[in-house]
Design an enzyme around this catalytic site. Structure first.
Site, PDB file in Angstrom:
ATOM      1  N   GLN A  78      21.545  24.718  87.100  1.00 18.75           N
ATOM      2  CA  GLN A  78      22.117  24.242  88.356  1.00 18.75           C
ATOM      3  C   GLN A  78      23.344  23.390  88.075  1.00 18.75           C
ATOM      4  O   GLN A  78      23.260  22.173  87.922  1.00 18.75           O
ATOM      5  CB  GLN A  78      21.088  23.451  89.164  1.00 18.75           C
ATOM      6  CG  GLN A  78      21.617  23.126  90.537  1.00 18.75           C
ATOM      7  CD  GLN A  78      20.566  22.606  91.477  1.00 18.75           C
ATOM      8  OE1 GLN A  78      19.387  22.588  91.184  1.00 18.75           O
ATOM      9  NE2 GLN A  78      21.000  22.175  92.640  1.00 18.75           N
ATOM     10  N   PHE A  79      24.510  24.046  88.035  1.00 23.40           N
ATOM     11  CA  PHE A  79      25.746  23.347  87.698  1.00 23.40           C
ATOM     12  C   PHE A  79      26.119  22.286  88.733  1.00 23.40           C
ATOM     13  O   PHE A  79      26.843  21.342  88.430  1.00 23.40           O
ATOM     14  CB  PHE A  79      26.901  24.336  87.503  1.00 23.40           C
ATOM     15  CG  PHE A  79      27.549  24.800  88.774  1.00 23.40           C
ATOM     16  CD1 PHE A  79      28.676  24.159  89.261  1.00 23.40           C
ATOM     17  CD2 PHE A  79      27.028  25.874  89.487  1.00 23.40           C
ATOM     18  CE1 PHE A  79      29.277  24.584  90.441  1.00 23.40           C
ATOM     19  CE2 PHE A  79      27.621  26.299  90.653  1.00 23.40           C
ATOM     20  CZ  PHE A  79      28.748  25.653  91.140  1.00 23.40           C
ATOM     21  N   THR A  80      25.589  22.390  89.948  1.00 29.18           N
ATOM     22  CA  THR A  80      25.956  21.428  90.992  1.00 29.18           C
ATOM     23  C   THR A  80      25.451  20.017  90.702  1.00 29.18           C
ATOM     24  O   THR A  80      25.880  19.069  91.350  1.00 29.18           O
ATOM     25  CB  THR A  80      25.461  21.884  92.379  1.00 29.18           C
ATOM     26  OG1 THR A  80      24.038  22.007  92.353  1.00 29.18           O
ATOM     27  CG2 THR A  80      26.103  23.207  92.774  1.00 29.18           C
TER      28      THR A  80
END
Length: 154
Positions: A78-80
């Protein structure tokens, strides 16, 4: 490396309507590699995640790890998590590792987790995933492992 760990009763990930990973009791780990992260940070993150005492013992105290309770791991990229919201209303993700580096470190974390823990499920890097979970507690723990240079102030 930054992560949000959630103690769950159950969790699953779907891609295109198909379940691709699921666990019962254990940890859901949302994981983001940041710029400058290496396998060293991934190793520190994994060691901490496996030893973190956030499961209840017989007295009801958070005194056991996911290993101690034989819980599952569901590891989802989850790069966010690297979002910077300080400069306005649209998050910036410049601190997230470039996609190739992020995928390489995510794959490394998964491979190492599978070598160290008997039950590991995953999401799919870069996919549009639907994550379902029943948080237990609720217990949600942020975990950050800074690159070695940043940790020492160099």
């Amino acid at each position: 490396m930054i992560s949000v760990l959630q103690r769950v009763r159950e969790a699953r990930v779907e891609v295109d309507g198909q379940v691709i990973g699921q666990i019962g009791h254990g940890l859901l780990a949302l994981v983001c590699a940041e710029r400058g992260d290496s396998q060293a940070e991934a190793d520190k993150f994994l060691a901490k995640m496996l030893k973190l005492r956030i499961f209840q013992d017989e007295a009801g105290k958070m005194n056991k790890s996911v290993v101690d309770v034989a819980g599952g791991l569901l590891i989802v990229s989850q790069f966010t998590l690297a979002a910077d919201t300080s400069g306005g209303n649209r998050p910036s993700f410049t601190q997230a590792a470039p996609p190739a580096d992020g995928e390489r470190l995510y794959d490394y974390v998964v491979a190492q987790a599978r070598a160290l823990h008997p039950q590991v499920a995953t999401g799919r890097f870069g996919a549009d995933m639907k994550v379902y979970l029943m948080n237990d507690g609720p217990v949600t723990i942020p975990l950050r492992v800074a690159p070695a240079a940043a940790a020492t102030g160099a």
